[in-house]
Design an enzyme around this catalytic site. Structure first.
Site, PDB file in Angstrom:
ATOM      1  N   ARG A 188       0.693  -1.062  -0.115  1.00  0.00           N
ATOM      2  CA  ARG A 188      -0.007  -0.016  -0.018  1.00  0.00           C
ATOM      3  C   ARG A 188       0.856   1.074  -0.113  1.00  0.00           C
ATOM      4  O   ARG A 188       1.676   1.591   1.154  1.00  0.00           O
ATOM      5  CB  ARG A 188      -1.053   0.048   1.288  1.00  0.00           C
ATOM      6  N   ASP A 194      -3.415   2.652  14.217  1.00  0.00           N
ATOM      7  CA  ASP A 194      -2.700   3.249  13.127  1.00  0.00           C
ATOM      8  C   ASP A 194      -3.296   4.767  12.940  1.00  0.00           C
ATOM      9  O   ASP A 194      -4.057   5.134  13.920  1.00  0.00           O
ATOM     10  CB  ASP A 194      -2.891   2.625  11.932  1.00  0.00           C
TER      11      ASP A 194
END
Length: 531
Positions: free
Chosen positions: A167, A447
């Site tokens: 990603r 996150d």
């Protein structure tokens, strides 16, 4: 590198940092490749970012998101995406994590079907972190990745690793250390370009892509730009068209109204869509920041069974399976709780319930953040899947219209929930400024999405005014300022991640929360303070 050097005889990208130790990543040919990508994509990227700002201005003025009338033909017509590679046919459990060396090894060895190596939300994008990640992934692809801990423990990738996906950063994030023609490059193109340049040939030779996860898209045009970038990269790297495959995270509210269109824009290379649910909640808050009637309750009450999230996840399944793409479920952020069996059992029960909901709804797979959760999630999907995926589950019963996707969410705001938002936003931001993008907080692996939800909710609750706790005490800035100062002091006196940057993080959060308008991303102003 199999590509002839003369293909990249152009003015290369410039690096404004010490590259000692990274010379074999930032080679002249690699930098020329980055320059090609930038010159091709940057004008349209800027137009697309401006379109985001204009769209948000309409929402701030009172408009509501809706399905696009100009793309109705795409939604109504019959078409399917290109065949999906064998390596991605079974994705029942995927693990995600930062591009740190030991974590990559543990994730590849976890027993998950796929590992998504993350340059984005679980990585603090210091230049060293990003380049270390490129080195680590190159070694993983080449089969040479290993790690030795300070205690002398050896880590190596096993014989049957998870399939690797990467990603890159979203379209909005810059990479200030790399410029082309005096312009700062998009972090997305630096991450994508370096990984593709150094690894695409090896991966393609093994029928393993390369494969990517694409974050933070808001419109089909943003997906189309990725498709064009990948097509350019394939041509420059002399790969067959369509070699690169992508899965798109539907983690913004505007994108939920363009799922058919996003798949269509990438139809020659897309493998599926993913319910990026934590960022999706943040996007709901951001998109609806001007709408008092769309306030959300405290974070713990905004679960996947509330109407607007249930509608979004079921529409994603229906859309994907109609088009022959996979519908991936969301993240389980729990981590094992050592020393408290009762608390650990309750946490794992939540994971099982969440994964059972997903597989019964028709998802083809799910995400976990910790290797210990892989067997938990795998057990649930194994019990309910007799085939590698659930493309046959069409979910024709789903009718998620505009009102369902933006339905208000009832609930309350407790003192504990308010205080938890202050603490989590502060602790994550402080750790991020120290260079950590994946931070354990209260037995969850957090996150950037969690910090974004927390600080966006605080802004929303405080700026819409006249809100109260259940005991009728007011929710106001005096309470916020006191809580932030208290948590900042405790953090600075602790040994927790972020202790050294507690003051900086508190100042940043105070500035963002007191601002008249909710900032688009915490990570943009924080990036300016990242070493």
């Amino acid at each position: 590198m199999a590509v002839p050097s003369e293909k990249f005889v152009v003015q290369p990208a410039r690096v404004h940092a010490d590259i000692a130790g990274y010379e074999d990543i930032l080679t002249p040919d690699a930098l020329a490749f980055l320059a090609r990508l930038h010159r091709f994509a940057e004008p349209l990227r800027q137009q697309l970012l401006q379109a985001r700002r204009q769209r948000q201005a309409r929402y701030d003025a009172g408009a509501l998101p809706d399905f696009r009338p100009d793309t109705k033909a795409i939604r109504d017509s019959d078409w399917t995406v290109a065949p999906i590679p064998a390596a991605l046919q079974d994705r029942r459990v995927e693990i995600t994590g930062p591009v740190e060396r030991k974590m990559i090894i543990n994730a590849l060895n976890s027993g998950a079907k796929v590992f998504m190596a993350d340059f984005e939300d679980s990585s603090a994008p210091s230049f060293a972190n990003q380049l270390d990640g490129q080195v680590n992934l190159r070694d993983a692809v080449n089969g040479t990745l290993q790690f030795r801990s300070p205690e002398g423990k050896e880590y190596r990738v096993g014989a049957n690793p998870a399939v690797l996906m990467v990603r890159p950063r979203g379209w909005h994030l810059p990479e200030r250390h790399v410029t082309v023609d005096g312009q700062t490059m998009a972090g997305a193109l630096v991450d994508f370009g370096l990984y593709a340049f150094h690894n695409a040939h090896v991966l393609h030779a093994r029928d393993l892509g390369p494969y990517f996860y694409l974050p933070k898209l808001e419109a089909m045009e943003e997906a189309a730009l990725w498709d064009e970038v990948m097509a350019l990269a394939e041509d420059d790297l002399e790969l067959p068209a369509g070699s690169m495959k992508a899965t798109v995270l539907i983690e913004t509210l505007p994108a939920a109204f363009q799922m058919h269109e996003i798949l269509h824009a990438l139809r020659g290379r897309v493998a599926g869509l993913n319910c990026g649910r934590w960022d999706y909640i943040f996007s709901y808050l951001k998109t609806m920041r001007g709408h008092r009637d769309r306030l959300l309750p405290e974070r713990s009450q905004v679960v996947m069974t509330v109407p607007f999230l249930k509608a979004y996840s079921e529409l994603l399944i229906q859309t994907c399976h109609r088009r022959g793409a996979f519908a991936m479920g969301g993240m389980a952020a729990q981590i094992p709780i050592k020393g408290d069996d009762d608390a650990n059992d309750k946490a794992m029960a939540k994971v099982r319930a969440d994964k059972l909901r997903e597989v019964q709804a028709g998802h083809d797979g799910t995400w976990v953040a910790h290797p210990a959760l892989v067997p938990v999630a795998m057990d649930i999907f194994d019990r309910h899947l007799s085939t590698p995926n659930q493309l046959q589950v069409k979910r024709e019963d789903v009718t998620a219209d505009r009102n369902a996707l933006i339905a208000p969410c009832g609930g309350t705001i407790s003192r504990t929930g308010f205080d938890n938002n202050v603490e989590v936003a502060l602790r994550y931001t402080a750790a991020w400024l120290e260079g950590m993008g994946c931070v354990p907080i209260h037995n969850l692996m957090e996150d950037a999405a969690t910090a974004e939800i927390a600080r966006a909710q605080l802004w929303q609750w405080l700026h819409h005014g006249s809100l109260e706790f259940p005991d009728h005490a007011p929710i106001d800035f005096a309470l916020f300022d006191h809580a932030l100062a208290s948590h900042a002091h405790r953090l600075s006196e602790s040994t927790l991640p972020g202790a050294s940057r507690a003051k900086d993080a508190a100042h940043l959060l105070a500035t963002l929360t007191h601002a008249d308008q909710l900032g688009d991303f915490l990570t943009l102003p924080a990036y300016e303070q990242l070493a």
